[in-house]
Design an enzyme around this catalytic site. Sequence first.
Site, PDB file in Angstrom:
ATOM      1  N   HIS A 137     -53.532 -30.809  53.863  1.00 34.86           N
ATOM      2  CA  HIS A 137     -52.383 -30.840  54.785  1.00 34.86           C
ATOM      3  C   HIS A 137     -52.891 -30.286  56.124  1.00 34.86           C
ATOM      4  O   HIS A 137     -53.800 -29.455  56.142  1.00 34.86           O
ATOM      5  CB  HIS A 137     -51.308 -29.919  54.181  1.00 34.86           C
ATOM      6  CG  HIS A 137     -49.999 -29.892  54.889  1.00 34.86           C
ATOM      7  ND1 HIS A 137     -49.790 -29.198  56.047  1.00 34.86           N
ATOM      8  CD2 HIS A 137     -48.809 -30.457  54.579  1.00 34.86           C
ATOM      9  CE1 HIS A 137     -48.527 -29.322  56.429  1.00 34.86           C
ATOM     10  NE2 HIS A 137     -47.912 -30.093  55.548  1.00 34.86           N
TER      11      HIS A 137
ATOM     12  N   ASP B 249     -54.472 -23.406  48.851  1.00 35.97           N
ATOM     13  CA  ASP B 249     -53.188 -23.770  49.428  1.00 35.97           C
ATOM     14  C   ASP B 249     -52.312 -24.214  48.257  1.00 35.97           C
ATOM     15  O   ASP B 249     -52.477 -25.319  47.727  1.00 35.97           O
ATOM     16  CB  ASP B 249     -53.401 -24.904  50.444  1.00 35.97           C
ATOM     17  CG  ASP B 249     -52.089 -25.503  50.932  1.00 35.97           C
ATOM     18  OD1 ASP B 249     -51.036 -25.156  50.383  1.00 35.97           O
ATOM     19  OD2 ASP B 249     -52.147 -26.357  51.848  1.00 35.97           O
TER      20      ASP B 249
ATOM     21  N   GLN C  41     -47.828 -26.733  46.943  1.00 36.10           N
ATOM     22  CA  GLN C  41     -47.269 -27.728  46.026  1.00 36.10           C
ATOM     23  C   GLN C  41     -47.539 -27.386  44.559  1.00 36.10           C
ATOM     24  O   GLN C  41     -47.249 -28.211  43.686  1.00 36.10           O
ATOM     25  CB  GLN C  41     -47.851 -29.123  46.345  1.00 36.10           C
ATOM     26  CG  GLN C  41     -47.547 -29.624  47.731  1.00 36.10           C
ATOM     27  CD  GLN C  41     -46.071 -29.951  47.950  1.00 36.10           C
ATOM     28  OE1 GLN C  41     -45.297 -30.103  47.016  1.00 36.10           O
ATOM     29  NE2 GLN C  41     -45.678 -30.051  49.217  1.00 36.10           N
TER      30      GLN C  41
ATOM     31  N   LYS D 212     -40.076 -24.320  49.352  1.00 34.23           N
ATOM     32  CA  LYS D 212     -40.426 -25.406  48.419  1.00 34.23           C
ATOM     33  C   LYS D 212     -40.189 -24.977  46.972  1.00 34.23           C
ATOM     34  O   LYS D 212     -40.443 -25.726  46.044  1.00 34.23           O
ATOM     35  CB  LYS D 212     -41.891 -25.808  48.601  1.00 34.23           C
ATOM     36  CG  LYS D 212     -42.188 -26.444  49.970  1.00 34.23           C
ATOM     37  CD  LYS D 212     -43.609 -26.891  50.024  1.00 34.23           C
ATOM     38  CE  LYS D 212     -44.075 -27.176  51.434  1.00 34.23           C
ATOM     39  NZ  LYS D 212     -43.522 -28.412  51.999  1.00 34.23           N
TER      40      LYS D 212
ATOM     41  N   CYS E  65     -48.105 -35.092  57.184  1.00 35.97           N
ATOM     42  CA  CYS E  65     -48.977 -34.061  57.788  1.00 35.97           C
ATOM     43  C   CYS E  65     -50.393 -34.171  57.222  1.00 35.97           C
ATOM     44  O   CYS E  65     -51.066 -33.139  57.023  1.00 35.97           O
ATOM     45  CB  CYS E  65     -48.429 -32.658  57.579  1.00 35.97           C
ATOM     46  SG  CYS E  65     -46.861 -32.374  58.370  1.00 35.97           S
TER      47      CYS E  65
HETATM   48  C1  LIG Z   1     -50.019 -28.727  50.538  1.00 36.86           C
HETATM   49  C2  LIG Z   1     -49.256 -28.136  51.683  1.00 36.86           C
HETATM   50  N1  LIG Z   1     -49.826 -27.214  52.438  1.00 36.86           N
HETATM   51  C3  LIG Z   1     -49.189 -26.628  53.455  1.00 36.86           C
HETATM   52  C4  LIG Z   1     -47.905 -26.979  53.776  1.00 36.86           C
HETATM   53  C5  LIG Z   1     -47.218 -26.293  54.895  1.00 36.86           C
HETATM   54  O1  LIG Z   1     -46.105 -25.620  54.421  1.00 36.86           O
HETATM   55  P1  LIG Z   1     -45.130 -24.873  55.432  1.00 36.86           P
HETATM   56  O2  LIG Z   1     -44.628 -25.930  56.371  1.00 36.86           O
HETATM   57  O3  LIG Z   1     -44.052 -24.319  54.578  1.00 36.86           O
HETATM   58  O4  LIG Z   1     -45.951 -23.862  56.119  1.00 36.86           O
HETATM   59  C6  LIG Z   1     -47.253 -27.964  53.035  1.00 36.86           C
HETATM   60  C7  LIG Z   1     -45.901 -28.419  53.376  1.00 36.86           C
HETATM   61  O5  LIG Z   1     -45.527 -29.526  53.121  1.00 36.86           O
HETATM   62  C8  LIG Z   1     -47.942 -28.546  51.939  1.00 36.86           C
HETATM   63  O6  LIG Z   1     -47.366 -29.464  51.174  1.00 36.86           O
END
Ligand SMILES: Cc1ncc(COP(=O)(O)O)c(C=O)c1O
Length: 409
Positions: free
Chosen positions: A114, A196, A199, A222, A367
């Site tokens: 992401h 990270d 998910q 989430k 993203c």
């Molecule tokens: C795998 C992953 N990393 C990072 C993020 C970023 O999350 P946040 O917008 O809550 O910081 C997301 C959000 O969709 C994500 O799915």
Amino acid sequence: MTISIEEIRKDFPILDSGIIYMDSAATSLTPEPVLNAVQEYYRNYNANVGRGVHRLTQIASQKYEDAHRKVAKFIGAKPQEIIFTKNTTEGINIVASGIGLKKGDKVVFSLWEHHSNLLPWIRAKNKFGVELEVVKPIEGKDKTRCELEVSDFEEVIDERTKIVAITHVSNALGVMLPVREISRLCRENNTLLLVDAAQSVPHMPVDVNDLGCDFLAFSGHKMLGPTGTGGLAVKEELMEEIEPLTVGGGAVEDASFVDYSLTGTYERFECGTPNIAGALGLGAAVEYLEKIGMEKVKAREEKLGKQLIEGLQEMDQIEIYGYGSEAFELGRRIGTVSFTVQGMNSNDVAIRLDREAGIIVRSGHHCCIPLMKYLGLDAEGTVRASVYLYNTEAEVERFLEVVEKIGKG
Ligand SMILES: Cc1ncc(COP(=O)(O)O)c(C=O)c1O
């Protein structure tokens, strides 16, 4: 205790509007106990935390500490190992800017990342001169599956690698990296590992010790919690090695006009008044998930995810990205599915799903622009459907019916 799907759905008032919500990978819905925890704070003990001695601050501070403990336990960390952040993005930025990267260091991440686990490292390259290496699928393999295996990492992690920063589950594809095996490679090379977990933490049991990571970042919104909440787990022995993103009130042991010393605990990263109501809501979200049981959450999602993928696989006009439903058996998939409908832009598909059937899905590049470019989808993106504990088989059935109709024109 088994909690029925009917009981669960009653806790999500937004579902009364008749929508079919299949965009939980972007943000999940919020159950009553979380809404109540947030309201209760503002109604009954609205005060700052860690400041002063009056009765309201004492209650608020105690509840804030409790939330820390609950969230830490949820991911197998010690209470002193969890920093409350505003989201996953902030957690990753804390690590990227604070671990003392310097010229000559190498940072490894994957094609699946992401932007939140990509841009902070690109900035580190520009700022400190670190070298970046991207792990990509082997040339010649079926591109739509986007396969990444531990052997692909073996080739790039070496003694110059300061940190490996990887997603646990790809938000764009719903597929999982073999993090435990990658962790072993990191140990062998004396390399730090950041996961990270935006998910994964919402969808399956996650234990930082079992994964073997040094840092784990996730988002409250989430996993049934309020927006503006999240966590960064940091191995205890690394806590004081990291330079916080911000400094100020609440994080200080001593200060003069020329110097200061920060506290040794997570508080050094939480300066300024935190999102107190949000943190209490996140604590309630964790309690809610624990009451159902994360194994049950995972099993339910796998069932719905299989139904979703297998239904889409039967349609000629649909292309699915990432591994197929067989990956559930291998523990490499969650109930998030990306697909395209032949000849259609993904935003148009999402609009039709919403207008014609009240089905809410995400569309676009998720993203993950570099991944979409790799798939040759940077113009149209994909449609992404994601299920969570409140979805039903009947909803998935309806979704498949409508997608089929849209696919036929
Ligand atoms: C795998 C992953 N990393 C990072 C993020 C970023 O999350 P946040 O917008 O809550 O910081 C997301 C959000 O969709 C994500 O799915």
